[in-house]
Design a protein around this motif. Structure first.
Motif, mmCIF file in Angstrom:
data_model
loop_
_atom_site.group_PDB
_atom_site.id
_atom_site.type_symbol
_atom_site.label_atom_id
_atom_site.label_comp_id
_atom_site.label_asym_id
_atom_site.label_seq_id
_atom_site.Cartn_x
_atom_site.Cartn_y
_atom_site.Cartn_z
ATOM 1 N N ASP A 73 0.840 -1.188 0.000
ATOM 2 C CA ASP A 73 0.000 0.000 0.000
ATOM 3 C C ASP A 73 0.879 1.244 0.000
ATOM 4 O OD1 ASP A 73 -2.795 1.221 0.527
ATOM 5 O OD2 ASP A 73 -1.595 2.049 2.172
ATOM 6 N N GLN A 74 0.250 2.409 -0.170
ATOM 7 C CA GLN A 74 0.988 3.666 -0.097
ATOM 8 C C GLN A 74 1.688 3.823 1.244
ATOM 9 O OE1 GLN A 74 1.547 5.939 -2.482
ATOM 10 N NE2 GLN A 74 0.395 4.727 -3.969
ATOM 11 N N ASP A 75 1.134 3.224 2.298
ATOM 12 C CA ASP A 75 1.815 3.248 3.597
ATOM 13 C C ASP A 75 3.208 2.645 3.492
ATOM 14 O OD1 ASP A 75 -0.350 4.421 4.776
ATOM 15 O OD2 ASP A 75 -0.973 2.671 5.943
ATOM 16 N N HIS A 76 3.312 1.504 2.801
ATOM 17 C CA HIS A 76 4.608 0.839 2.662
ATOM 18 C C HIS A 76 5.569 1.684 1.827
ATOM 19 C CE1 HIS A 76 1.801 -2.573 3.482
ATOM 20 N NE2 HIS A 76 2.775 -2.912 4.290
ATOM 21 N N PHE A 77 5.081 2.226 0.728
ATOM 22 C CA PHE A 77 5.941 3.069 -0.102
ATOM 23 C C PHE A 77 6.471 4.257 0.693
ATOM 24 C CE2 PHE A 77 3.337 1.511 -3.939
ATOM 25 C CZ PHE A 77 4.251 0.505 -4.206
ATOM 26 N N GLY A 78 5.597 4.867 1.483
ATOM 27 C CA GLY A 78 6.021 6.009 2.277
ATOM 28 C C GLY A 78 7.057 5.640 3.319
ATOM 29 N N LEU A 79 6.843 4.509 3.989
ATOM 30 C CA LEU A 79 7.791 4.054 5.011
ATOM 31 C C LEU A 79 9.127 3.701 4.381
ATOM 32 C CD1 LEU A 79 8.550 3.086 7.871
ATOM 33 C CD2 LEU A 79 7.584 0.858 7.257
ATOM 34 N N TRP A 80 9.112 2.902 3.313
ATOM 35 C CA TRP A 80 10.358 2.489 2.674
ATOM 36 C C TRP A 80 11.140 3.698 2.151
ATOM 37 C CZ3 TRP A 80 7.444 -1.709 -0.623
ATOM 38 C CH2 TRP A 80 7.040 -2.737 0.223
ATOM 39 N N SER A 81 10.440 4.658 1.593
ATOM 40 C CA SER A 81 11.098 5.855 1.077
ATOM 41 C C SER A 81 11.795 6.620 2.191
ATOM 42 C CB SER A 81 10.080 6.767 0.383
ATOM 43 O OG SER A 81 9.490 6.137 -0.721
ATOM 44 N N TRP A 82 11.100 6.785 3.319
ATOM 45 C CA TRP A 82 11.674 7.547 4.418
ATOM 46 C C TRP A 82 12.854 6.806 5.050
ATOM 47 C CZ3 TRP A 82 12.897 11.902 5.937
ATOM 48 C CH2 TRP A 82 13.225 12.201 7.266
ATOM 49 N N CYS A 83 12.733 5.497 5.224
ATOM 50 C CA CYS A 83 13.853 4.717 5.767
ATOM 51 C C CYS A 83 15.066 4.811 4.850
ATOM 52 C CB CYS A 83 13.439 3.260 5.945
ATOM 53 S SG CYS A 83 12.282 2.972 7.305
ATOM 54 N N ALA A 84 14.844 4.752 3.545
ATOM 55 C CA ALA A 84 15.952 4.874 2.597
ATOM 56 C C ALA A 84 16.579 6.263 2.680
ATOM 57 C CB ALA A 84 15.457 4.605 1.179
ATOM 58 N N GLU A 85 15.732 7.277 2.844
ATOM 59 C CA GLU A 85 16.237 8.645 2.976
ATOM 60 C C GLU A 85 17.155 8.766 4.183
ATOM 61 O OE1 GLU A 85 16.594 12.712 1.949
ATOM 62 O OE2 GLU A 85 15.639 11.060 0.853
ATOM 63 N N ILE A 86 16.773 8.135 5.282
ATOM 64 C CA ILE A 86 17.595 8.185 6.497
ATOM 65 C C ILE A 86 18.920 7.458 6.290
ATOM 66 C CG2 ILE A 86 17.739 7.443 8.904
ATOM 67 C CD1 ILE A 86 14.715 7.768 9.079
ATOM 68 N N ILE A 87 18.846 6.244 5.779
ATOM 69 C CA ILE A 87 20.043 5.398 5.689
ATOM 70 C C ILE A 87 21.011 5.893 4.622
ATOM 71 C CG2 ILE A 87 20.854 3.053 5.161
ATOM 72 C CD1 ILE A 87 18.235 2.031 6.381
ATOM 73 N N LEU A 88 20.491 6.374 3.500
ATOM 74 C CA LEU A 88 21.357 6.768 2.388
ATOM 75 C C LEU A 88 21.869 8.199 2.488
ATOM 76 C CD1 LEU A 88 19.465 5.091 -0.596
ATOM 77 C CD2 LEU A 88 21.625 4.375 0.437
ATOM 78 N N SER A 89 21.364 8.970 3.441
ATOM 79 C CA SER A 89 21.862 10.339 3.589
ATOM 80 C C SER A 89 23.310 10.309 4.078
ATOM 81 C CB SER A 89 20.996 11.117 4.578
ATOM 82 O OG SER A 89 21.109 10.591 5.890
#
Length: 210
Positions: A73-89
């Motif tokens: 769901d969009q919930d998963h896309f939003g969570l995965w995107s934010w986690c990636a933003e944190i880790i890849l920064s």
């Protein structure tokens, strides 16, 4: 608005209960969708540490249901995107400069998981525009996007292995060379010992998922 971690877990559990049909199977509709996190004001980039942990735990339950039914769901896309933003920064320091390949593998897995992520179209006009843009994607690229889940299934295990070796650097190097004694459980209930000074088959651990 800050959503408590307990509320996030409650919403996810309520969604799982709502989709279970009395006769078996699952049914997704108005009853279940009222428990989606985004619809209840959860903003992933505003979550504190406990809230983020609760979201990861809760949405993992929502993702895989009995019968191996996977519901993204969009919930998963939003969570995965934010986690990636944190880790890849760069500020996170999650990857060292000499871990470029591992970082790119992580990024590729993230891209594969988000391949079907689209902004919900608020109108028929914008939906038509999305369809037109999709038609411009080259044939092979479009097919690869459609099968991104299959590609991801084969990429996540080397990623998991690389992350495990990264975190356990005191025991094993990235090329699988044992640098400190340790033991791992075997499938038959025993253990296998690794020793940098032991026999040849104890000095190297090529994969942790064989």
């Amino acid at each position: 608005m800050t959503i408590p971690a307990e509320k996030i877990l409650e919403l996810c559990d309520s969604w799982c209960e709502a989709v279970q049909l009395p006769e078996g199977g699952i049914g997704i509709g108005g009853e279940s969708e009222q428990y989606r996190l985004l619809r209840n004001g959860v903003q992933f980039h505003e979550l504190d540490y406990d809230g983020l942990k609760a979201t990861i735990t809760g949405l993992s339950k929502v993702l895989l249901l009995p019968g191996l039914n996977t519901v993204v769901d969009q919930d998963h896309f939003g969570l995965w995107s934010w986690c990636a933003e944190i880790i890849l920064s760069r500020e996170s320091g999650a990857f060292e400069d000499n871990e470029y390949e591992l970082r790119k593998l992580f990024e590729t897995c993230v891209r594969a998981s988000l391949a079907h992520c689209k902004k919900p179209a608020p109108s028929r006009e914008e939906w038509d525009q999305q369809v037109q843009r999709d038609q411009l994607i080259p044939h092979n690229a479009k097919f690869f996007i459609q099968e991104s889940g299959l590609a991801l299934a084969y990429l996540v295990f080397p990623l998991l292995e690389g992350i495990c070796k990264k975190l356990c650097f005191e025991f094993i190097s990235m090329d699988g060379r044992v640098v400190r004694c340790f033991s791992v459980p075997t499938r038959n209930g025993g253990t296998k010992d690794y020793d940098p000074n032991g026999r040849w088959n104890q000095k190297q651990c090529l994969t942790w998922f064989n």
